[in-house]
Design a protein around this motif. Structure first.
Motif, short mmCIF file in Angstrom:
data_model
loop_
_atom_site.label_atom_id
_atom_site.label_comp_id
_atom_site.label_asym_id
_atom_site.label_seq_id
_atom_site.Cartn_x
_atom_site.Cartn_y
_atom_site.Cartn_z
N ALA A 55 0.29 -1.06 -0.21
CA ALA A 55 0.09 0.14 0.47
C ALA A 55 0.83 1.53 -0.27
CB ALA A 55 -0.62 -0.32 1.02
N ALA A 56 2.03 1.49 0.67
CA ALA A 56 2.62 2.17 0.59
C ALA A 56 3.14 2.47 -0.94
CB ALA A 56 4.06 2.19 1.54
N ALA A 57 4.17 1.31 -1.78
CA ALA A 57 4.46 1.78 -2.76
C ALA A 57 3.23 2.35 -3.56
CB ALA A 57 4.93 0.38 -3.31
N ALA A 58 2.58 2.13 -3.32
CA ALA A 58 1.24 1.92 -4.25
C ALA A 58 0.71 3.71 -3.87
CB ALA A 58 0.26 1.21 -4.30
N SER A 59 1.17 4.08 -2.69
CA SER A 59 0.76 5.08 -2.52
C SER A 59 1.56 6.11 -2.65
CB SER A 59 0.33 5.75 -1.49
OG SER A 59 -0.66 4.69 -0.74
N LEU A 60 2.68 6.10 -3.62
CA LEU A 60 3.93 6.30 -4.63
C LEU A 60 3.42 6.76 -5.65
CD1 LEU A 60 7.45 5.59 -2.84
CD2 LEU A 60 5.83 7.50 -2.80
N ILE A 61 2.93 6.08 -6.61
CA ILE A 61 2.40 6.53 -7.53
C ILE A 61 1.75 7.44 -8.15
CG2 ILE A 61 1.33 4.80 -10.00
CD1 ILE A 61 1.69 2.42 -8.30
N HIS A 62 2.17 8.55 -9.16
CA HIS A 62 1.71 9.80 -9.80
C HIS A 62 1.47 9.46 -11.41
CE1 HIS A 62 4.00 12.53 -7.14
NE2 HIS A 62 4.32 11.37 -7.06
N SER A 63 0.13 9.66 -11.32
CA SER A 63 0.15 10.10 -12.61
C SER A 63 0.90 10.59 -13.72
CB SER A 63 -1.27 10.74 -13.15
OG SER A 63 -1.65 11.91 -12.65
N ARG A 64 0.39 10.52 -15.51
CA ARG A 64 1.63 11.02 -16.60
C ARG A 64 1.12 12.33 -16.36
NH1 ARG A 64 2.77 6.43 -20.57
NH2 ARG A 64 3.89 4.92 -19.15
N THR A 65 -0.40 12.44 -16.61
CA THR A 65 -0.69 13.88 -16.92
C THR A 65 -2.28 13.98 -15.42
OG1 THR A 65 -1.92 13.12 -18.09
CG2 THR A 65 0.03 13.62 -19.16
N GLU A 66 -2.28 15.59 -15.22
CA GLU A 66 -2.28 16.12 -14.49
C GLU A 66 -4.53 15.58 -15.27
OE1 GLU A 66 -0.20 16.64 -11.54
OE2 GLU A 66 -2.55 16.44 -11.15
N PRO A 67 -5.36 15.44 -14.75
CA PRO A 67 -6.84 15.40 -14.93
C PRO A 67 -7.03 17.08 -15.70
CG PRO A 67 -6.94 15.75 -12.75
CD PRO A 67 -5.54 15.84 -13.31
N THR A 68 -7.27 17.62 -16.77
CA THR A 68 -7.93 17.75 -17.54
C THR A 68 -9.66 18.51 -16.71
OG1 THR A 68 -6.93 16.95 -19.62
CG2 THR A 68 -8.92 18.84 -19.97
N PRO A 69 -9.11 20.05 -16.82
CA PRO A 69 -10.17 20.87 -15.42
C PRO A 69 -11.51 20.97 -16.68
CG PRO A 69 -8.39 21.97 -16.07
CD PRO A 69 -7.61 20.57 -16.72
N THR A 70 -12.89 20.77 -16.02
CA THR A 70 -13.88 20.12 -17.21
C THR A 70 -14.84 22.06 -16.72
OG1 THR A 70 -14.79 19.19 -16.13
CG2 THR A 70 -13.42 18.23 -17.59
N ALA A 71 -15.87 21.66 -17.29
CA ALA A 71 -17.05 22.61 -16.78
C ALA A 71 -17.43 22.12 -15.49
CB ALA A 71 -18.24 22.70 -17.82
N ASP A 72 -16.77 21.54 -14.32
CA ASP A 72 -17.53 21.73 -12.97
C ASP A 72 -16.53 22.13 -12.04
OD1 ASP A 72 -18.95 20.42 -11.48
OD2 ASP A 72 -18.66 19.06 -10.81
N SER A 73 -15.54 23.32 -12.48
CA SER A 73 -15.08 23.22 -11.55
C SER A 73 -15.80 24.39 -10.32
CB SER A 73 -13.67 24.40 -12.33
OG SER A 73 -13.56 24.30 -13.26
N THR A 74 -15.07 24.93 -9.27
CA THR A 74 -16.19 25.08 -8.57
C THR A 74 -15.63 27.27 -8.26
OG1 THR A 74 -14.40 24.24 -6.80
CG2 THR A 74 -16.66 23.28 -7.81
N SER A 75 -14.98 27.30 -9.00
CA SER A 75 -14.62 28.54 -8.58
C SER A 75 -14.61 29.35 -10.00
CB SER A 75 -13.65 29.18 -7.89
OG SER A 75 -11.55 28.93 -8.59
#
Length: 661
Positions: A554-574
């Protein structure tokens, strides 16, 4: 705040309106109560099972009766694991508050029915198991819709705090239930259900009078095939495990039973079919495409492993305390649930101390370091528990379980943050349901897996230990050999229920031929716990070794990063318009928030889920106009210019708001 389409306001009978500045805090406290009572109900029954089964007069030495013990626990958890996503989807379609309120009613009514169980023996156990499954439907309704209600009620800048409080309360309930159940079971085993009735009545009336439908309903569809295949696969696996630990064909365990093998293989194949179904349907229970994001997949893997380790630990610690340690230290079997809950208080304190703090600190310094540290702390505590003798010094035990609670607290909120921040805003509802399903499924699996491993560990050394221990008290060799054939699951069940089986195993004829001193020792409080303590430790070695491995993975799995950040959509809140440097420099006012409704501009935004993507303004060309695109919900936040008037020294263009469906 306006009403969602098709939803009529309920202000005529409500105690507080949805527009009230304090409504969000009412929503937070009520939903936290709902989640707390739903999660307390799992562990409060776990620690109270000795009182429950003694109350319904269930014979612990009949091997088949251990299935009642496991399904009393696993039935509730299984239903919540299967239904939490579907009931969340139903809330989106029919109204989140409506489903949430119905959950409170179901939970309260079934608590009354459980508390008046009129039957004994296996019939009494089946009564409790059946109504616990119905009660789990109400609990799943509460858990599935509480986060959505909070998301509707809180603005973006406070939503993380609200969801963190709700999530920490849910996990804290599993620890609080241990203490509460121990205290109530000593008085009357039915009281563990009575307390649900009182809290449920308060929560039901409060929810019906205070909560409002502030979200937008959508005409979605429930993934029936996905829910059915997931439920069938998980149920088949758990049923196979519960029968696999029982004797079959002259063996101490039943893993060679054709029905057990069919359950294991069939359950695995059904879960494979579930994955195929989810890849085909338009609105899946599990959007498998989210697992393409490595951070999301790693975070959910860590959630599953952490839930298995945490649930299994509680199970083993309760058996250890109630069946062995407390009787060896002179505690009456009838009082062991109370004192087991008291002696496990450091576990609860550790979690409550670290949980809220880790959530706040991870917002500042990042979630991954805290999630990894929590897993490593849990692994270290498992190593310490592995090295403890069965008859341990309590101070060292308390320090280790406190450390384990601390690790769980460090891990919980940052792990949720990793999962939820790795997906685009428009998939956060599905991601939240998947996280909850993995957590609930892990807790369910922990019961079967850890109990099976403990029985396997006992099977190796228990027969010789029983035979030699009985022979040392002058029991005839044939009788000692016969008693030593007691299935390991029966021994473990007896220890868990605080029951000395020696009198029943030997019978009055053999006991009558022994000396008074031998009889007193054999039927005394300490003989049986001391006799099984060494085989029990062998089982603990197997269990805690697996827990260490799971925590490290679980510690090793928590270190995993995604290659790209999620693209913002029309659900942003500010909504923060991007201005030129000159405009930004001329604006010295803080970012205030306003709410635009049908009545005009008012302070204090309540509802989010919209975005304005505004191109940079050009102050040197006052005649130019920007044309932002707006995805409209019901209200939205406008920043930098709460008055709506042009700033001094600059003619602010009038935006043309184009609404997108």
């Amino acid at each position: 705040m306006g009403s969602a389409p098709g939803v009529r306001p309920r202000s005529r009978r409500a105690w507080i309106s949805a527009d009230h500045p304090r409504y969000k805090w009412v929503a937070l406290t009520n939903t936290t109560l709902g989640v707390l009572i739903a999660t307390i109900n799992g562990s409060i029954v776990l620690i109270s099972l000795p009182g429950i089964f003694n109350g319904i007069r269930l014979d612990p030495l009949r091997p088949g009766n251990v299935s009642y013990l496991l399904w009393m626990l696993m039935g509730y958890l299984l239903v919540t694991a299967v239904l939490v996503v579907a009931l969340g989807r139903l809330g989106d379609m029919r109204g989140r508050v409506r489903i949430y309120n119905a959950g409170f009613v179901i939970f309260t009514v079934t608590s009354v029915i459980l508390s008046v169980d009129p039957l004994h023996g296996s019939a009494g156990a089946l009564w409790l198991i059946g109504w616990r499954i119905v009660q789990a439907v109400g609990g799943a309704m509460l858990m599935a819709n509480s986060t959505a209600i909070l998301t509707d009620a809180f603005p973006a800048r406070q939503r993380g705090m609200a969801l963190g409080v709700n999530m920490v309360a849910g996990i804290a309930g599993t620890f609080i239930g241990l203490v509460l159940g121990g205290a109530l079971a000593e008085w009357n085993w039915r009281a563990i259900f009575w307390v649900n009735v009182s809290i449920g009545l308060i929560g039901t009336v409060w929810a019906y009078k205070s909560l409002h439908e502030t979200g937008i309903r959508n005409a979605g569809r429930i993934d029936w095939w996905g829910n059915l295949t997931f439920a069938a696969g998980l149920t088949a696996l758990l049923a196979a495990i519960t029968y696999g630990i029982q004797p079959y064909g002259g063996h101490t365990m039943g893993w060679t039973d054709p029905w057990v093998l069919a359950g294991l293989v069939g359950g695995a194949l059904t879960l494979a079919v579930f994955c195929i179904v989810e890849a085909k349907v338009a609105e899946p229970m599990f959007p498998l495409r989210l697992f393409r994001n490595a951070a999301f997949a790693g975070g959910n893997a860590a959630t599953l492993l952490g839930a298995i380790a945490r649930g299994g630990l509680q199970f083993m610690l309760i058996i250890w305390l109630q069946g062995i340690w407390l009787p060896l230290h002179g505690y009456n079997y009838a009082r062991t649930p109370l004192w087991a809950g008291i002696y496990l208080l450091p576990l609860t304190i550790g979690f409550l101390a670290a949980g809220p703090a880790s959530g706040a600190l991870s917002d500042r310094f990042g979630a991954r370091p805290f999630a990894v540290a929590g897993c490593l702390v849990m692994a270290a505590s498992f190593v310490g528990l592995l090295l403890l003798p069965t008859d341990f010094p309590y101070g060292l035990f308390a320090a280790l379980v406190f450390l384990n609670g601390l690790g769980n607290g460090l891990f919980a909120a940052p792990n949720t943050s990793i999962i939820m921040s790795s997906v685009p805003p428009d998939t956060r509802g599905a991601a939240s349901g998947m996280r909850a399903t993995f957590q609930n499924a892990g807790t369910v699996l922990s019961m079967g897996v850890f109990f099976s491993l403990m029985v396997a560990g006992l099977a190796g050394s228990l027969p010789h230990t029983l035979s030699s221990g009985l022979a040392a008290q002058n029991v005839p060799a044939p009788a000692a050999h016969t008693a030593a054939t007691l299935p390991p699951v029966g021994v473990l069940f007896s220890a868990f229920l605080g029951y000395n089986p020696v009198r029943q195993l030997l019978g009055p004829a053999i006991l009558g031929h022994l000396s008074r001193a031998n009889r007193a020792i054999l039927t005394g409080r300490e003989f049986f716990p001391d006799l099984i303590s060494r085989p029990f430790h062998d089982g603990l070695v197997v269990v805690f070794t697996l827990a260490i491995v799971m925590a490290l993975i679980a510690a090793a799995a928590s270190l995993i990063h995604s290659r790209t950040e999620p693209t913002p959509t029309a659900d942003s809140t500010s909504i923060t318009p991007r201005a030129s440097n000159a405009t930004a420099a001329s604006s010295g006012s803080p970012e205030d928030s306003v709410r635009i409704t049908e009545a005009g501009v008012e302070p204090e935004s309540k509802l989010v889920n919209i975005s304005i993507d505004r191109p940079p303004w050009t102050p040197h060309k006052p005649e130019s106009k920007c044309c932002p695109s707006v995805t409209e919900s019901r209200a939205f936040t406008l920043r930098n210019n709460p008055s709506g008037r042009p700033s001094k020294g600059h003619q602010q263009p009038s935006p043309n708001l184009n609404t997108k469906t």
